[in-house]
Design an enzyme around this catalytic site. Structure first.
Site, short mmCIF file in Angstrom:
data_model
loop_
_atom_site.label_atom_id
_atom_site.label_comp_id
_atom_site.label_asym_id
_atom_site.label_seq_id
_atom_site.Cartn_x
_atom_site.Cartn_y
_atom_site.Cartn_z
CG MET A 54 -0.34 -0.15 2.56
SD MET A 54 0.29 1.37 3.33
CE MET A 54 -1.22 2.26 3.62
CE1 TYR A 55 3.90 1.46 4.24
CE2 TYR A 55 6.08 0.70 3.64
CZ TYR A 55 5.10 0.88 4.59
OH TYR A 55 5.33 0.48 5.89
CB SER A 56 3.47 5.43 -3.17
OG SER A 56 4.00 6.43 -2.34
CB SER A 57 -1.23 3.16 -4.89
OG SER A 57 -2.11 3.95 -4.11
N GLY A 58 1.58 0.83 -4.29
CA GLY A 58 2.42 -0.13 -5.00
C GLY A 58 3.68 0.47 -5.60
#
Length: 349
Positions: A54-58
């Protein structure tokens, strides 16, 4: 760089782990610069890298994948699953359905055939813990992950997971990833003792207490709520809040401790968690090269007993100056029907 065994896995990891939450749109959007920072950390002796889907949506996983090309065998790679990835139901949580799907997405983004440590990012009370452990155990048997752990689980949930694993003959959580800093020592009461009892490795996050231990925010100074972490979560930095005032009061006392031993506040903060015997590795999460270099200085610092005693006098063991940011709150507190009897039962009708 110091190295320690990650719980009972036999995997040797550096005492400080490179966290990559700040690589990507949420922090440093320059992929090439982020790759350079990762390479600098590896060249300094760090062999442990932690990210999450989920960090920066992948995007963070993609950057890490680019950085590890040609160096994958020398790195212990950790990522996480749980938070929603996209719109719609069944695109998050700890179900077998989601874990089996999302591990493939993480492998693709990371450009690797295996993940060394796959972590469940938060508890999920809609999913039986046996369901989660069963799915993770199967992934180990398939060779897609080497071992698995949990992140920000309360002590009772960790114990329940081990009981379930023993009862069903499943793999068990080998690590826990909790928040831990001088300003947030609550995990010393039960989480860390439980992890030691079960032989779990512990990698802690937020040693700088969401920026309050960087020295950037000082008593009497101006807090700019339009930039950095303060812009993302202004309520956490509200200068009129008693909680903010309490943090800043402690910061002043800690600055004096740091100066007395010839170091800086962030270096003191990064050195503190690793002094606890239950902690295996401390996650540092730089956004820039300068931040990495500063954090690495703290990674080489060892605090003596006198300094630790002075810190204990300022923030007693097991206490929190503030509730750690981003920590999971159980449904028993957030869902009204779980903490209030129906009106008829309350009135005795």
């Amino acid at each position: 760089m110091r190295y320690r065994t990650l719980g009972g896995t036999g995997i040797e990891v550096s005492a400080h782990c490179l966290g990559t939450m700040m690589f990507g749109a949420a922090g440093n959007p320059d992929h090439d610069d982020s790759v350079r920072i990762i390479h600098a950390a590896l060249d300094a002796g760090i062999n442990f890298v932690d990210t999450a889907d989920m960090y920066s949506s992948g995007e963070s996983e993609i950057i890490v994948g680019k950085a590890l090309k040609g160096r994958r065998d020398d790195v212990v790679l950790a990522t996480k699953v749980h938070f929603p990835m996209g719109e719609g139901p069944n695109r998050g949580g700890n179900s077998r359905r989601w874990i089996v799907k999302e591990v493939e997405e993480s492998l693709r983004r990371l450009g690797t055939d295996w993940i060394d440590l796959y972590q469940v990012h938060r508890p999920d009370h809609t999913t039986d813990i046996e369901e989660t452990l069963s799915a993770l155990t199967d992934l180990v048997r398939q060779g897609k992950i080497r071992t698995f752990g949990c992140s920000t689980f309360p002590a009772e949930e960790i114990v329940e997971s081990h009981v379930a694993a023993e009862r069903r003959g499943l793999g068990r959580f080998r690590t826990e990833q909790p928040p831990y800093s001088i300003l947030a020592r609550g995990i010393e009461k039960s989480v860390l003792p439980v992890c030691r009892r079960y032989g779990m490795g512990v990698l802690t996050w937020s040693p700088l207490a969401s920026g309050f231990l960087t020295g950037r925010y000082r008593r009497g100074g101006t807090i700019d709520l339009s930039t950095g972490r303060a812009a993302l979560h202004p309520h956490r930095f509200d200068p009129s809040s008693p909680l903010t005032a309490a943090k800043l009061e402690v910061v002043e006392r800690l600055v004096a401790v740091a100066e007395s031993i010839g170091t800086t506040l962030p270096e003191l903060a990064v050195a503190f968690p690793i002094a606890h015997p239950a902690v295996t590795s401390v996650i540092i999460g730089p956004r820039t090269m300068d931040q990495l270099e500063s954090l690495l200085k703290g990674a080489s610092l060892t605090l003596d007993d006198e300094t630790l005693d002075r810190i204990d006098a300022i923030v007693p063991p097991g206490t929190d100056v503030y509730p750690p940011d981003g920590v999971w709150t159980p449904p028993s507190l957030t869902e009204v029907p779980l903490r209030r009897r129906p009106v008829g039962e309350r009135s005795g009708a």
